[in-house]
Design a protein around this motif. Structure first.
Motif, PDB file in Angstrom:
ATOM      1  N   ASN A  96      57.472  41.653  36.246  1.00  0.00           N
ATOM      2  CA  ASN A  96      57.858  40.644  35.260  1.00  0.00           C
ATOM      3  C   ASN A  96      59.242  40.125  35.616  1.00  0.00           C
ATOM      4  N   ASP A  97      59.389  38.806  35.570  1.00  0.00           N
ATOM      5  CA  ASP A  97      60.670  38.210  35.942  1.00  0.00           C
ATOM      6  C   ASP A  97      61.730  38.528  34.903  1.00  0.00           C
ATOM      7  N   ARG A  98      62.923  38.804  35.411  1.00  0.00           N
ATOM      8  CA  ARG A  98      64.101  39.014  34.562  1.00  0.00           C
ATOM      9  C   ARG A  98      65.326  38.905  35.459  1.00  0.00           C
ATOM     10  N   PRO A  99      66.463  38.570  34.882  1.00  0.00           N
ATOM     11  CA  PRO A  99      67.680  38.497  35.692  1.00  0.00           C
ATOM     12  C   PRO A  99      67.999  39.856  36.317  1.00  0.00           C
ATOM     13  N   GLY A 100      68.428  39.841  37.575  1.00  0.00           N
ATOM     14  CA  GLY A 100      68.904  41.066  38.220  1.00  0.00           C
ATOM     15  C   GLY A 100      67.910  41.795  39.098  1.00  0.00           C
ATOM     16  N   ILE A 101      66.673  41.321  39.219  1.00  0.00           N
ATOM     17  CA  ILE A 101      65.694  42.057  40.035  1.00  0.00           C
ATOM     18  C   ILE A 101      66.144  42.137  41.489  1.00  0.00           C
ATOM     19  N   VAL A 102      66.576  41.033  42.050  1.00  0.00           N
ATOM     20  CA  VAL A 102      66.998  41.050  43.453  1.00  0.00           C
ATOM     21  C   VAL A 102      68.171  42.009  43.636  1.00  0.00           C
ATOM     22  N   ASN A 115      67.935  47.832  56.132  1.00  0.00           N
ATOM     23  CA  ASN A 115      68.423  46.489  56.427  1.00  0.00           C
ATOM     24  C   ASN A 115      67.342  45.452  56.116  1.00  0.00           C
ATOM     25  N   VAL A 116      67.721  44.404  55.390  1.00  0.00           N
ATOM     26  CA  VAL A 116      66.797  43.318  55.076  1.00  0.00           C
ATOM     27  C   VAL A 116      66.860  42.303  56.213  1.00  0.00           C
ATOM     28  N   LYS A 117      65.737  42.100  56.902  1.00  0.00           N
ATOM     29  CA  LYS A 117      65.664  41.123  57.991  1.00  0.00           C
ATOM     30  C   LYS A 117      65.184  39.772  57.484  1.00  0.00           C
ATOM     31  N   GLU A 118      64.271  39.770  56.519  1.00  0.00           N
ATOM     32  CA  GLU A 118      63.760  38.532  55.929  1.00  0.00           C
ATOM     33  C   GLU A 118      63.533  38.770  54.440  1.00  0.00           C
ATOM     34  N   LEU A 119      63.743  37.717  53.661  1.00  0.00           N
ATOM     35  CA  LEU A 119      63.574  37.810  52.215  1.00  0.00           C
ATOM     36  C   LEU A 119      63.036  36.479  51.698  1.00  0.00           C
ATOM     37  N   THR A 120      61.921  36.539  50.994  1.00  0.00           N
ATOM     38  CA  THR A 120      61.338  35.370  50.345  1.00  0.00           C
ATOM     39  C   THR A 120      61.041  35.756  48.904  1.00  0.00           C
ATOM     40  N   THR A 121      61.456  34.902  47.965  1.00  0.00           N
ATOM     41  CA  THR A 121      61.183  35.184  46.555  1.00  0.00           C
ATOM     42  C   THR A 121      60.562  33.965  45.897  1.00  0.00           C
ATOM     43  N   PHE A 134      57.846  37.698  39.001  1.00  0.00           N
ATOM     44  CA  PHE A 134      58.733  37.635  40.145  1.00  0.00           C
ATOM     45  C   PHE A 134      58.018  38.283  41.323  1.00  0.00           C
ATOM     46  N   LYS A 135      58.039  37.611  42.472  1.00  0.00           N
ATOM     47  CA  LYS A 135      57.424  38.166  43.673  1.00  0.00           C
ATOM     48  C   LYS A 135      58.415  38.053  44.819  1.00  0.00           C
ATOM     49  N   THR A 136      58.498  39.096  45.603  1.00  0.00           N
ATOM     50  CA  THR A 136      59.315  39.054  46.804  1.00  0.00           C
ATOM     51  C   THR A 136      58.543  39.653  47.971  1.00  0.00           C
TER      52      THR A 136
END
Length: 172
Positions: A96-102, A115-121, A134-136
């Motif tokens: 569920n989307d909410r501020p602060g997930i990332v 280490n994060v090499k790629e990130l899509t949200t 929210f999907k990442t």
């Protein structure tokens, strides 16, 4: 000998920007290697990696600075190639989307030295309700001594509504 460059850019979206960038890179003997670009909030933004022979590097950088006249703000960084140390895997998180997930997910990854090499949200309505999901999707490099079960458990502790899926894949 060649130099790798990483370009980032943002500007008002309009037809022809990618063609103009690719033409400029090609005319200066550059080789477009990898890129991510998107229309975001009425802007066109992207990042790309290219290689260019050293003797053409400065002319290309100068030509890219001229994109400012078109309203496209281009930043150029010199880059070196490094081999990733650890296992590369894909991570998918849905909740569920909410501020602060990332922030929460990235804190867990950092605490485990991942280490994060790629990130899509993305955020989109849930199929059976109007609640936003929210999907990442991430590509991660995980230390060889970190059990995947520990990574998964740590991420699932963030919230009971997060669905976490880790998969080991071959990445080029």
């Amino acid at each position: 000998m060649t130099q790798h460059l990483v370009l980032s850019f943002i500007g008002d979206d309009r037809p022809g920007l990618v063609e103009r960038l690719s033409d400029t890179i090609s005319r200066h003997h550059g080789n477009w290697l990898e890129s991510r670009m998107a229309h975001l909030a009425d802007k066109f933004a992207g990042i790309l990696t290219l290689s260019v022979p050293l003797e053409h590097q400065q002319a290309l950088v100068n030509a890219l600075r001229n994109f400012e006249e078109l309203g496209l703000h281009v930043t150029v960084e010199l880059a070196n190639l490094h081999d990733a140390k650890g296992s590369t895997l894909a991570l998918s998180v849905v909740g569920n989307d909410r501020p602060g997930i990332v922030k929460e997910v990235s804190q867990v990854l950092h605490s485990l030295m991942v280490n994060v090499k790629e990130l899509t949200t993305t955020c989109e309505p849930a199929p059976m309700s109007s609640d936003m999901l929210f999907k990442t999707e991430m590509v991660l490099v995980v230390p060889n001594d970190l059990p995947l079960s520990e990574l998964e458990t740590s991420l699932e502790k963030i919230s009971s509504d997060l669905m976490v899926e880790l998969s080991v894949k071959q990445f080029a």
